[in-house]
Design a protein around this motif. Structure first.
Motif, short mmCIF file in Angstrom:
data_model
loop_
_atom_site.label_atom_id
_atom_site.label_comp_id
_atom_site.label_asym_id
_atom_site.label_seq_id
_atom_site.Cartn_x
_atom_site.Cartn_y
_atom_site.Cartn_z
N MET A 124 24.16 13.50 15.97
CA MET A 124 24.64 14.83 15.72
C MET A 124 26.14 14.83 15.39
O MET A 124 26.58 15.62 14.55
CB MET A 124 24.37 15.68 16.96
CG MET A 124 24.62 17.12 16.75
SD MET A 124 23.47 17.74 15.57
CE MET A 124 23.36 19.38 16.01
N LEU A 125 26.86 13.93 16.04
CA LEU A 125 28.29 13.84 15.79
C LEU A 125 28.57 13.37 14.36
O LEU A 125 29.48 13.87 13.71
CB LEU A 125 28.92 12.88 16.81
CG LEU A 125 30.43 12.76 16.76
CD1 LEU A 125 31.08 14.10 17.07
CD2 LEU A 125 30.91 11.71 17.72
N ARG A 126 27.73 12.46 13.89
CA ARG A 126 27.91 11.97 12.51
C ARG A 126 27.64 13.09 11.51
O ARG A 126 28.34 13.21 10.50
CB ARG A 126 26.96 10.80 12.23
CG ARG A 126 27.38 9.54 12.86
CD ARG A 126 26.48 8.42 12.44
NE ARG A 126 26.88 7.19 13.10
CZ ARG A 126 26.19 6.09 13.08
NH1 ARG A 126 25.03 6.05 12.45
NH2 ARG A 126 26.61 5.02 13.68
N LEU A 127 26.63 13.88 11.77
CA LEU A 127 26.30 14.99 10.87
C LEU A 127 27.44 16.00 10.85
O LEU A 127 27.83 16.49 9.78
CB LEU A 127 24.99 15.65 11.31
CG LEU A 127 24.55 16.84 10.45
CD1 LEU A 127 24.28 16.38 9.02
CD2 LEU A 127 23.34 17.50 11.05
N ASN A 128 27.98 16.32 12.02
CA ASN A 128 29.10 17.25 12.08
C ASN A 128 30.32 16.69 11.34
O ASN A 128 31.02 17.41 10.62
CB ASN A 128 29.48 17.56 13.54
CG ASN A 128 28.49 18.48 14.20
OD1 ASN A 128 27.75 19.18 13.52
ND2 ASN A 128 28.46 18.47 15.53
N PHE A 129 30.57 15.42 11.52
CA PHE A 129 31.69 14.78 10.83
C PHE A 129 31.47 14.79 9.32
O PHE A 129 32.39 15.07 8.55
CB PHE A 129 31.87 13.34 11.35
CG PHE A 129 33.07 12.66 10.80
CD1 PHE A 129 34.36 13.07 11.14
CD2 PHE A 129 32.94 11.61 9.89
CE1 PHE A 129 35.47 12.44 10.62
CE2 PHE A 129 34.04 10.99 9.35
CZ PHE A 129 35.31 11.40 9.73
N LEU A 130 30.25 14.52 8.88
CA LEU A 130 29.92 14.53 7.45
C LEU A 130 30.07 15.93 6.87
O LEU A 130 30.62 16.12 5.78
CB LEU A 130 28.50 14.00 7.24
CG LEU A 130 28.04 13.84 5.80
CD1 LEU A 130 28.91 12.83 5.09
CD2 LEU A 130 26.59 13.43 5.76
#
Length: 102
Positions: free
Chosen positions: A1-7
């Motif tokens: 989820m953190l990667r998606l938010n960062f993306l």
């Protein structure tokens, strides 16, 4: 989820940068357009002024005066007119016959 938010954050930042750049380009082009229009008006005014000057410089009286003063020309009178007669043949030209063949 953190990667998606960062993306998603990177995508939003990238689109914001593109938006700012396009607004800057739009403002710059708008300013350039108005500058070109102002220059066009100035050139048109200059062109009209030069046309008036050209007409003033080309009056027949002024041209005649310049021809007389600078070029030492004078008006042709009957006293200095030379009349040339044409007897029909030029020097060194072959006589023409009927039909246009020599």
């Amino acid at each position: 989820m953190l990667r998606l938010n960062f993306l998603l954050l990177l995508a939003v930042m990238g689109s914001a940068m593109v938006l700012v750049h396009s607004q800057y380009q739009s403002r710059r082009l708008y300013t350039e357009l108005h500058r070109a229009i102002a220059e066009s008006r100035q050139l048109e005014t200059e062109h009209q002024r030069l046309q008036v000057q050209k007409r003033a410089q080309a009056t027949p009286l002024r041209v005649e005066r310049l021809a007389r003063d600078r070029l030492k020309m004078h008006i042709a009178t009957p006293a200095i007119t030379q009349y040339v007669t044409d007897d029909g043949s030029a020097p060194g030209a072959a006589p023409r016959t009927a039909g246009g063949q020599p």
